[in-house]
Design an enzyme around this catalytic site. Structure first.
Site, PDB file in Angstrom:
ATOM      1  N   ASP A  47       0.807  -1.220   0.000  1.00 17.42           N
ATOM      2  CA  ASP A  47       0.000   0.000   0.000  1.00 17.42           C
ATOM      3  C   ASP A  47       0.843   1.274   0.000  1.00 17.42           C
ATOM      4  OD1 ASP A  47       0.961  -0.202   2.540  1.00 17.42           O
ATOM      5  OD2 ASP A  47      -0.982  -0.086   3.534  1.00 17.42           O
ATOM      6  N   GLU A  48       2.076   1.187  -0.497  1.00 10.23           N
ATOM      7  CA  GLU A  48       2.929   2.366  -0.597  1.00 10.23           C
ATOM      8  C   GLU A  48       3.743   2.297  -1.884  1.00 10.23           C
ATOM      9  OE1 GLU A  48       4.734   3.875   3.397  1.00 10.23           O
ATOM     10  OE2 GLU A  48       4.806   1.692   3.407  1.00 10.23           O
TER      11      GLU A  48
END
Length: 196
Positions: A47-48
């Site tokens: 998620d980055e």
């Protein structure tokens, strides 16, 4: 926070098994959105990602404008979350009157905001409208969002349908139920249109 810690703090909580393949699907979709704007995207975790906007300014404007465009493009998953929440409510015969969004930033800071709706609903259109309202009101341009959740609360079975001028809510309801059946049969897809 670890699940074991959360259970210790909130033993009455409802804990769901994670759906890692779903996380990967959403992560892949978000990375694809990044690549619509920026050629150099370097995933850091599920998620980055790091985005190098060098040279993209001529196409999409300064970095802040690029971020705004990406954020606007990512609102599509917000719509999908709204459709999912509405479908689940209908599946179990509930309507809700409280809409909540939960967001987490890159520092793992959570932001949880709630809006009371003018009437009970199980319609994705109502849920999405309220979710976008909360998003715009509480998510500043500089806030780096890693997670977004949408929820419907203050649930009630058999809540009366709210009548509205100029909108045939019964037709909208029927259309969303048809969409539910199509999704159940053919898999996830989005539908759009106006009903009068």
């Amino acid at each position: 926070m670890l699940v074991s810690e959360a259970k210790g703090i909130c033993p009455q909580g409802i804990f769901r098994v994670s759906d890692y393949p779903k996380y990967i699907r959403y992560s892949t979709r978000v990375l694809a959105i990044f690549r619509e704007f920026i050629p150099l995207v370097e995933p850091f975790s599920i998620d980055e990602a790091f985005l190098d906007v060098t040279g993209c300014e001529k196409l999409f404007g300064p970095p802040v404008e690029i971020a705004r465009k990406i954020k606007q493009r990512i609102r599509v998953p917000l719509l999908e979350l709204s459709e999912y929440v509405a479908a689940r409510a209908r599946e179990h015969g509930y309507k809700g009157r409280t809409l909540a969004i939960t967001m987490r930033d890159s520092n793992l800071t959570f932001l949880h905001r709630v809006k009371t709706l003018p009437h009970y609903t199980d319609l994705a259109a109502d849920i999405y409208k309220a979710a976008v309202f909360l998003w715009r009101k509480h998510c500043s341009t500089g806030w780096r969002v890693r997670l977004v959740g949408v929820g419907l609360g203050h649930l009630k079975r058999g809540a009366p349908e709210q009548l509205q001028f100029f909108i045939d809510r019964e037709k909208v309801h029927q259309a969303e139920e048809v969409c539910d059946r199509l999704r159940n049969r053919w898999g996830k897809m989005r539908f759009s249109g106006e009903f009068r």
